[in-house]
Design a protein around this motif. Sequence first.
Motif, mmCIF file in Angstrom:
data_model
loop_
_atom_site.group_PDB
_atom_site.id
_atom_site.type_symbol
_atom_site.label_atom_id
_atom_site.label_comp_id
_atom_site.label_asym_id
_atom_site.label_seq_id
_atom_site.Cartn_x
_atom_site.Cartn_y
_atom_site.Cartn_z
ATOM 1 N N TRP A 113 0.597 9.465 -68.468
ATOM 2 C CA TRP A 113 -0.132 8.480 -67.669
ATOM 3 C C TRP A 113 -1.048 9.137 -66.634
ATOM 4 O O TRP A 113 -2.209 8.763 -66.490
ATOM 5 C CB TRP A 113 0.857 7.553 -66.984
ATOM 6 N N GLY A 114 -0.548 10.110 -65.914
ATOM 7 C CA GLY A 114 -1.352 10.752 -64.876
ATOM 8 C C GLY A 114 -2.569 11.437 -65.429
ATOM 9 O O GLY A 114 -3.678 11.338 -64.869
ATOM 10 N N GLY B 250 6.943 -2.418 -61.312
ATOM 11 C CA GLY B 250 7.896 -1.373 -60.925
ATOM 12 C C GLY B 250 9.226 -1.507 -61.626
ATOM 13 O O GLY B 250 10.247 -1.025 -61.147
ATOM 14 N N PHE C 107 4.061 -0.435 -64.404
ATOM 15 C CA PHE C 107 3.059 -0.107 -63.386
ATOM 16 C C PHE C 107 2.637 -1.304 -62.539
ATOM 17 O O PHE C 107 2.071 -1.112 -61.461
ATOM 18 C CB PHE C 107 1.845 0.532 -64.053
ATOM 19 N N LEU D 196 3.363 6.655 -71.208
ATOM 20 C CA LEU D 196 4.221 6.898 -70.054
ATOM 21 C C LEU D 196 4.295 8.379 -69.698
ATOM 22 O O LEU D 196 4.258 8.753 -68.525
ATOM 23 C CB LEU D 196 5.627 6.356 -70.339
ATOM 24 N N TRP E 78 7.796 6.599 -62.596
ATOM 25 C CA TRP E 78 6.841 5.645 -62.041
ATOM 26 C C TRP E 78 7.517 4.418 -61.444
ATOM 27 O O TRP E 78 6.829 3.509 -60.968
ATOM 28 C CB TRP E 78 5.857 5.220 -63.126
ATOM 29 N N GLU F 86 9.572 6.154 -68.271
ATOM 30 C CA GLU F 86 9.036 5.326 -67.194
ATOM 31 C C GLU F 86 9.656 5.659 -65.846
ATOM 32 O O GLU F 86 9.148 5.237 -64.795
ATOM 33 C CB GLU F 86 9.247 3.835 -67.505
ATOM 34 N N GLN G 229 9.953 2.216 -58.777
ATOM 35 C CA GLN G 229 10.241 2.214 -57.349
ATOM 36 C C GLN G 229 11.705 2.617 -57.160
ATOM 37 O O GLN G 229 12.581 2.136 -57.864
ATOM 38 C CB GLN G 229 9.994 0.826 -56.760
ATOM 39 N N ASP H 231 1.324 14.149 -64.311
ATOM 40 C CA ASP H 231 2.209 13.177 -64.945
ATOM 41 C C ASP H 231 3.523 13.008 -64.201
ATOM 42 O O ASP H 231 4.414 12.293 -64.680
ATOM 43 C CB ASP H 231 2.501 13.597 -66.393
ATOM 44 N N ARG H 232 3.649 13.665 -63.048
ATOM 45 C CA ARG H 232 4.895 13.599 -62.281
ATOM 46 C C ARG H 232 4.668 12.882 -60.962
ATOM 47 O O ARG H 232 3.751 13.221 -60.209
ATOM 48 C CB ARG H 232 5.439 15.003 -61.991
ATOM 49 N N SER H 233 5.518 11.947 -60.656
ATOM 50 C CA SER H 233 5.516 11.317 -59.338
ATOM 51 C C SER H 233 6.306 12.191 -58.376
ATOM 52 O O SER H 233 6.972 13.161 -58.779
ATOM 53 C CB SER H 233 6.139 9.933 -59.421
#
Length: 431
Positions: free
Chosen positions: A49-50, A20, A17, A46, A331, A328, A333, A141-143
């Motif tokens: 996390w959200g 990245g 976090f 992980l 989260w 991970e 990049q 919890d999802r990007s």
Amino acid sequence: MPTPARIHVAHALHEVFGEGGRVPDIWDRELGEDAHLAQALLGLCLRRWGRLQAWVKPKLKDPDRGVPLGTRVTLAMGLAQLAWLPGVSDHAAVNEAVELAGNRDLGFVPHKGLVNAILRKAAKDRTALAAELEALPAALDRSSAAERALRAALAPHGAGKHVEGDLEALWARLQRPPRPDFRLLKGEVPEGLVPLPEVPGCLCLEDGAPFPRPWLESAAGMVQDRSSQALLAYQWERPVTRILDACAAPGGKATTLALRHPEADLVALEVHPRRAARLRQTLEQRGLRARVIHADAAEWLERAESDFDLILLDAPCSGSGTLQKHPEWPWLQHEDLPRLTGLQRRLLTAAAERLAPGGLLIYAVCSWLPEECEAHREWLAEARPDLQPAPVWPGRLGTPGEGSEGHSPVFRPNPLHWEGEGFQGFAVTRA
């Protein structure tokens, strides 16, 4: 002072976090028996996390103000232990999180009191805490990257009007820590391993059976995901005398190729020197013959003069299909996707040039994204009309409408029903 397990988890969370970056494969190597706690705790932080951050936000004096990463990490670790690790005492979960908050590298010293207050209040009713966290939407919890990967995974299989329900079902499956699959190399199958009927030669661990570490260390077997095993269970009857594994480390697929075609000459390429050395050692320990070359695969292929009857190109990719094994991933990049797809096309172009007439080229990635596989297949069909689809996999491992007579030139198992990693690939043969 916090235990080494919790310090390692905090460092890993800062890497993800804060930087990245991925969690290194050997992040817990020095922990011994404490590795079990560290693995469980890191996985929970992980995968949740959200939700953990959303639960904390309304407890803050100024919810809209940014919170330092050190505070977010220490609170997440404390809450995860209180909610989901009943074997951890209240005292250990709270006090060690507070100590971490006081660490200038891993926490945020001015927030020690805040961390202490929030966690002590949460510890008063751990069952209620777990219920509150579980009641929060899983989508937290999802990007956006994870959301796109899930939709890409489902799209070829006609999710249709049920796509949202299918998406949630797939996400829920991927939140369960994966169970390893194995393959026998020599001798007898050890107790506790049973065959997986849908993938010939694939072995699974029975419930409650111990991890077969001595068997693996004796080089009598290996860990290999069922997707990799199914990919290499291709049906191909033409003669194979020269094989190229273009991106060979760590060596599982090279091992399978060597065992399937013991009379063939196998060339295994690997760009990273340490991984190449490890690959060479692994193949030697398993008694397999191969020529391991430390080289950039694209450059080597572009200079090569020899042709190959069988080429496996398991290309570098985004890894979106490894969400279950690498929680991970959502989260991280993902700005290097254009670079990766460019490299994939360069490798594919060079590999196609080195495919002998009548030979088989298998391209694969551990990704669900269409630009990493399907786009390349469509491009190759136009650029190289001398390469024809090769239906080498059972139709159930492809997608509806592909192939003929029950076989498919596309490898893309339905993730709703397939427990392996998110591999996809295709096979072509040169006329």
